[in-house]
Design a protein around this motif. Structure first.
Motif, PDB file in Angstrom:
ATOM      1  N   LEU A  57       0.838  -1.188   0.000  1.00  0.00           N
ATOM      2  CA  LEU A  57       0.000   0.000   0.000  1.00  0.00           C
ATOM      3  C   LEU A  57       0.878   1.245   0.000  1.00  0.00           C
ATOM      4  O   LEU A  57       1.754   1.398   0.842  1.00  0.00           O
ATOM      5  CB  LEU A  57      -0.906  -0.006   1.228  1.00  0.00           C
ATOM      6  N   ASP A  58       0.663   2.144  -0.942  1.00  0.00           N
ATOM      7  CA  ASP A  58       1.441   3.372  -1.044  1.00  0.00           C
ATOM      8  C   ASP A  58       0.779   4.449  -0.200  1.00  0.00           C
ATOM      9  O   ASP A  58      -0.329   4.893  -0.492  1.00  0.00           O
ATOM     10  CB  ASP A  58       1.536   3.793  -2.511  1.00  0.00           C
ATOM     11  N   LEU A  59       1.449   4.870   0.842  1.00  0.00           N
ATOM     12  CA  LEU A  59       0.885   5.847   1.762  1.00  0.00           C
ATOM     13  C   LEU A  59       1.280   7.283   1.417  1.00  0.00           C
ATOM     14  O   LEU A  59       0.919   8.201   2.132  1.00  0.00           O
ATOM     15  CB  LEU A  59       1.316   5.525   3.187  1.00  0.00           C
ATOM     16  N   THR A  60       2.016   7.465   0.330  1.00  0.00           N
ATOM     17  CA  THR A  60       2.493   8.797  -0.034  1.00  0.00           C
ATOM     18  C   THR A  60       1.345   9.772  -0.240  1.00  0.00           C
ATOM     19  O   THR A  60       1.378  10.898   0.253  1.00  0.00           O
ATOM     20  CB  THR A  60       3.347   8.723  -1.312  1.00  0.00           C
ATOM     21  N   ALA A  66      -2.488  14.850   4.109  1.00  0.00           N
ATOM     22  CA  ALA A  66      -2.459  15.294   5.504  1.00  0.00           C
ATOM     23  C   ALA A  66      -1.602  16.550   5.650  1.00  0.00           C
ATOM     24  O   ALA A  66      -1.968  17.486   6.373  1.00  0.00           O
ATOM     25  CB  ALA A  66      -1.935  14.182   6.400  1.00  0.00           C
ATOM     26  N   PHE A  67      -0.457  16.590   4.959  1.00  0.00           N
ATOM     27  CA  PHE A  67       0.399  17.777   4.988  1.00  0.00           C
ATOM     28  C   PHE A  67      -0.341  18.977   4.400  1.00  0.00           C
ATOM     29  O   PHE A  67      -0.294  20.079   4.951  1.00  0.00           O
ATOM     30  CB  PHE A  67       1.695  17.520   4.219  1.00  0.00           C
ATOM     31  N   ALA A  68      -1.030  18.787   3.279  1.00  0.00           N
ATOM     32  CA  ALA A  68      -1.777  19.868   2.643  1.00  0.00           C
ATOM     33  C   ALA A  68      -2.874  20.385   3.569  1.00  0.00           C
ATOM     34  O   ALA A  68      -3.071  21.607   3.696  1.00  0.00           O
ATOM     35  CB  ALA A  68      -2.378  19.396   1.319  1.00  0.00           C
ATOM     36  N   ASP A  69      -3.582  19.493   4.233  1.00  0.00           N
ATOM     37  CA  ASP A  69      -4.633  19.897   5.167  1.00  0.00           C
ATOM     38  C   ASP A  69      -4.048  20.677   6.348  1.00  0.00           C
ATOM     39  O   ASP A  69      -4.614  21.679   6.783  1.00  0.00           O
ATOM     40  CB  ASP A  69      -5.413  18.685   5.667  1.00  0.00           C
ATOM     41  N   GLU A  70      -2.914  20.215   6.864  1.00  0.00           N
ATOM     42  CA  GLU A  70      -2.259  20.904   7.976  1.00  0.00           C
ATOM     43  C   GLU A  70      -1.760  22.277   7.537  1.00  0.00           C
ATOM     44  O   GLU A  70      -1.909  23.264   8.259  1.00  0.00           O
ATOM     45  CB  GLU A  70      -1.097  20.063   8.506  1.00  0.00           C
ATOM     46  N   ILE A 151       1.973  21.069  -3.884  1.00  0.00           N
ATOM     47  CA  ILE A 151       2.501  19.981  -3.065  1.00  0.00           C
ATOM     48  C   ILE A 151       2.636  18.776  -3.988  1.00  0.00           C
ATOM     49  O   ILE A 151       1.650  18.298  -4.543  1.00  0.00           O
ATOM     50  CB  ILE A 151       1.571  19.697  -1.874  1.00  0.00           C
ATOM     51  N   SER A 152       3.863  18.322  -4.156  1.00  0.00           N
ATOM     52  CA  SER A 152       4.103  17.284  -5.154  1.00  0.00           C
ATOM     53  C   SER A 152       5.212  16.346  -4.703  1.00  0.00           C
ATOM     54  O   SER A 152       6.227  16.773  -4.148  1.00  0.00           O
ATOM     55  CB  SER A 152       4.490  17.953  -6.478  1.00  0.00           C
ATOM     56  N   TYR A 153       4.998  15.070  -4.965  1.00  0.00           N
ATOM     57  CA  TYR A 153       6.028  14.052  -4.732  1.00  0.00           C
ATOM     58  C   TYR A 153       5.641  12.834  -5.548  1.00  0.00           C
ATOM     59  O   TYR A 153       4.511  12.345  -5.455  1.00  0.00           O
ATOM     60  CB  TYR A 153       6.146  13.678  -3.253  1.00  0.00           C
TER      61      TYR A 153
END
Length: 173
Positions: A57-60, A66-70, A151-153
């Motif tokens: 499972l890819d959690l990225t 979550a980072f964007a929401d924070e 926000i990108s990865y």
């Protein structure tokens, strides 16, 4: 009871109701529910699935969301704080996260990219937004227009922008 002896009908009816709920002649009625063996088998199956499915499972995407929401929550909170305290707050965005400081100095809060996805902000260089600039209630960006925050990865990209004048943090059109 002796063999060949018969019970009177009134007494027979009274005993049949009581006998219906109690086990008779070694025959047990199964109650609703699961047996211990069934429960253990379910736990074993869940364990096997966890061992093989979770690493795949890819959690990225979840971490970036979550980072964007924070980041959105902290940006909105800093804008409100600048207005209620009547002092400018500067948000500085780099490739590894954002830091919010008072204009006169003193760090308020930092929001950093998740460790496994750092750097996660696509725009290069340092960019700023000042909330309540000159105590006017306006938001001023270093670009002079809406400040892009991407926000990108890997294959995951979430595009936002901070509006000049209002400071609204919203999804990019």
């Amino acid at each position: 009871m002796p063999l060949g002896w018969r019970m009177p009908p009134q007494r027979m009816m009274a005993t049949t109701h009581a006998a219906a709920s109690a086990p008779t002649c070694g025959v047990f009625h199964r109650e609703a529910g699961f047996t211990l063996v069934e429960l253990v088998m379910v736990i074993v199956i869940i364990g096997v699935l966890a061992v093989f499915a979770l690493p795949a499972l890819d959690l990225t995407t979840f971490r970036l969301r979550a980072f964007a929401d924070e980041l959105k929550a902290q940006t909105t909170a800093m804008q409100r704080m600048a207005l209620t305290q009547r002092r400018p707050v500067v948000g500085t965005f780099t490739t590894t996260g954002a830091t919010f400081d008072y204009l006169a100095g003193g760090t308020i809060v930092s929001v950093t990219c998740p460790v496994s996805t750092s750097p996660c902000l696509a725009e290069s260089g340092t960019r700023t937004v000042t909330f309540n600039a000159s105590n006017s209630g306006r938001a001023v960006t270093s670009t002079g227009s809406a400040l892009p925050v991407t926000i990108s990865y890997g294959s995951t990209t979430l595009a936002y922008q901070i509006e000049t004048e209002t400071g609204l943090f919203r999804a990019a059109p």
